[in-house]
Design an enzyme around this catalytic site. Structure first.
Site, PDB file in Angstrom:
ATOM      1  N   ARG A  48     -22.746  33.818  28.017  1.00  0.00           N
ATOM      2  CA  ARG A  48     -23.307  34.547  26.896  1.00  0.00           C
ATOM      3  C   ARG A  48     -22.314  35.630  26.457  1.00  0.00           C
ATOM      4  NH1 ARG A  48     -23.455  38.945  28.844  1.00  0.00           N
ATOM      5  NH2 ARG A  48     -24.089  39.857  26.872  1.00  0.00           N
ATOM      6  N   ALA A  50     -20.931  36.923  22.407  1.00  0.00           N
ATOM      7  CA  ALA A  50     -20.322  36.174  21.306  1.00  0.00           C
ATOM      8  C   ALA A  50     -18.868  35.786  21.570  1.00  0.00           C
ATOM      9  CB  ALA A  50     -20.453  36.972  20.005  1.00  0.00           C
ATOM     10  N   ASP A 236     -22.834  40.503  17.118  1.00  0.00           N
ATOM     11  CA  ASP A 236     -22.735  39.049  17.086  1.00  0.00           C
ATOM     12  C   ASP A 236     -22.296  38.529  15.725  1.00  0.00           C
ATOM     13  OD1 ASP A 236     -24.033  37.663  19.705  1.00  0.00           O
ATOM     14  OD2 ASP A 236     -24.880  39.645  19.348  1.00  0.00           O
ATOM     15  N   ASN A 246     -27.015  42.221  16.052  1.00  0.00           N
ATOM     16  CA  ASN A 246     -26.770  42.408  17.483  1.00  0.00           C
ATOM     17  C   ASN A 246     -28.083  42.187  18.217  1.00  0.00           C
ATOM     18  OD1 ASN A 246     -24.887  43.078  19.631  1.00  0.00           O
ATOM     19  ND2 ASN A 246     -26.055  44.960  19.897  1.00  0.00           N
TER      20      ASN A 246
END
Length: 349
Positions: A48, A50, A236, A246
Site C-alpha cells: 500500500r 501510492a 494519492d 488522501n
C-alpha cells in the site's frame, strides 16, 4: 544514512513484499508468484501507499514479462492486458497509472521479447531508485519548514514502507533524525484499517523517532492541549489546482488546522499530480468492503446488517493547503498558477 524497512524487494527476478496487513504483530515477507496474487496483494492492502503500489505494479509487469512466453504480437497484447489489470486495482491513486504509462510504450515499441524484458526491468529498477531519491528531497524541503522541538501531527502512513525509502509525509522526520534535530510526531490512528496505529507508529519507533499515538477523534483536543505546530500528510492524487485526495480523515484535519491557525502541508512527488483533472471534484473515490468498518481484526463491532458508508479517501480543497512539498521544492498557496510555476504545467486549452 538512515536504514529503512524495504516493503518491496526485487532481487534476481524474485519479487517480495512486506505484508503490511500483519503489522505490527508480525514482520512477514511474501513472495509474489503471479498476477492474481499481485492483484490480491494490492486490493487487500498487503502492499500500500501510492508510490509503493506504483513501483510494485512495475515489478509485477516485469515479472510477468519474464514468465510469459509467446510470439511477439501475442506477447505484447498479453502484457498490455496485464498492465490494464494492474491499473484497475485501485482507482483513486494516480502514481500507478503514471508508472504504467512509462512502461507501456516499451511494450508497444519493442522489437523482440528479450528486448522488452530487459528494457522493462531496467526502467522499473531505475524508477525505484529515483523514488528513493525523490523521497529524500521531499524530506529535505519539508524539514526547512520546521524547527527543532516542533510537534507535528500526521494521519495514515506516508513513510518508508509506502515508498522506496524515507516516505513523503514522514520523510522530514527521518532527515531530522539524521541531522540530530528533535521533532515529535503525533500519529492519528486512521480508522477503519488503523494504518497510523499499526504502521506509522511501528515504523517510527523502529527508527528511534519520537511518536505519540492518538485516536482520530482526539485531534482537536490534541492540537489545543499539545500545542501542535503543523500538520503534514501524504497524497494519492493532486489535481491541476492543488485539490488533494488522501486517506479518509485528511479533509477534517485541514479544517481543524485552519481553525487553529497552524500550517497544513501535503508532501508528495510530482508523480502524484494528475494534470488531466482540473479540480478534486473529478477524482474517483474508492469505496471499500463494509466489513472494514463493522469489524476489527475479525471481531464484530457493529450489528449485523447495518448500512455502512466506507470511502477510502476524501478530497482536501487547495484553499486549505498551506503548501505542497515536492522533490523540486514547496508550492506555497497551491493553485493552478503556483503549481505551473514550479512544475512547468501547461494551461489547458
Amino acid at each position: 544514512m538512515t536504514t529503512f524497512v524495504q516493503s518491496i524487494r526485487y532481487e534476481d527476478r524474485v519479487l517480495t513484499i512486506l505484508d503490511q496487513t500483519r503489522l505490527p504483530q508480525e514482520e512477514h515477507y511474501e513472495v509474489i508468484a503471479d498476477l492474481a496474487q499481485a492483484v490480491e496483494a494490492i486490493k487487500q492492502l498487503r502492499v500500500r501507499g501510492a508510490p509503493a503500489i506504483s513501483l510494485f505494479g512495475g515489478f509485477v509487469l516485469v515479472q510477468e514479462a519474464y514468465r510469459f512466453e509467446a510470439a511477439l504480437p501475442v506477447y505484447k497484447q498479453a502484457l498490455l492486458e496485464t498492465s490494464a489489470t494492474l491499473l484497475a486495482t485501485r482507482p483513486t491513486a494516480v502514481n500507478l497509472r503514471n508508472v504504467l504509462n512509462q512502461l507501456n510504450p516499451i511494450i508497444q515499441d519493442g522489437t523482440s521479447v528479450e528486448e522488452i524484458r530487459e528494457r522493462l526491468e531496467k526502467r522499473t529498477v531505475a524508477l525505484y531508485d529515483q523514488d528513493a531519491q525523490t523521497s529524500r528531497q521531499i524530506g529535505i524541503h519539508a524539514l526547512e519548514l520546521f524547527q527543532s522541538g516542533d510537534r507535528i501531527l500526521t494521519i495514515c502512513n506516508a513513510g518508508s514502507i509506502a515508498t522506496a525509502a524515507y516516505g513523503t509525509a514522514l520523510a522530514p522526520f527521518y532527515i531530522a533524525k539524521e541531522r540530530g534535530i528533535e521533532l515529535s510526531v503525533f500519529a492519528s490512528e486512521t480508522r477503519p484499517l488503523l494504518q497510523g496505529a499499526r504502521l506509522t507508529t511501528w515504523e517510527l519507533q523502529r527508527a528511534g523517532i519520537d511518536v505519540t499515538l492518538i485516536t482520530d477523534n482526539m485531534v482537536a483536543h490534541t492540537l489545543k492541549e499539545k500545542q501542535i505546530d503543523a500538520i503534514i500528510v501524504g497524497a494519492d492524487r493532486i489535481t491541476r489546482n492543488g485539490d488533494t485526495a488522501n486517506k479518509i480523515g485528511t479533509f477534517q484535519l485541514a479544517l481543524l488546522a485552519q481553525a487553529f491557525g497552524i500550517p497544513f502541508y501535503v508532501a508528495a512527488p510530482l508523480s502524484t499530480f494528475d494534470f488531466s483533472l482540473v479540480s478534486g471534484d473529478a477524482i474517483e473515490i474508492e469505496e471499500r468492503d463494509p466489513q472494514e468498518v463493522t469489524t476489527v481484526q475479525g471481531v464484530a463491532t457493529a450489528p449485523e446488517g447495518v448500512a455502512v458508508f466506507n470511502p477510502a479517501f476524501d478530497v482536501t480543497p487547495h484553499t486549505l493547503i498551506t503548501g505542497i512539498i515536492t522533490e523540486l521544492g514547496v508550492i506555497t498557496q497551491p493553485n493552478e498558477e503556483t503549481i505551473e510555476q514550479l512544475t512547468g504545467l501547461q494551461p489547458l486549452g
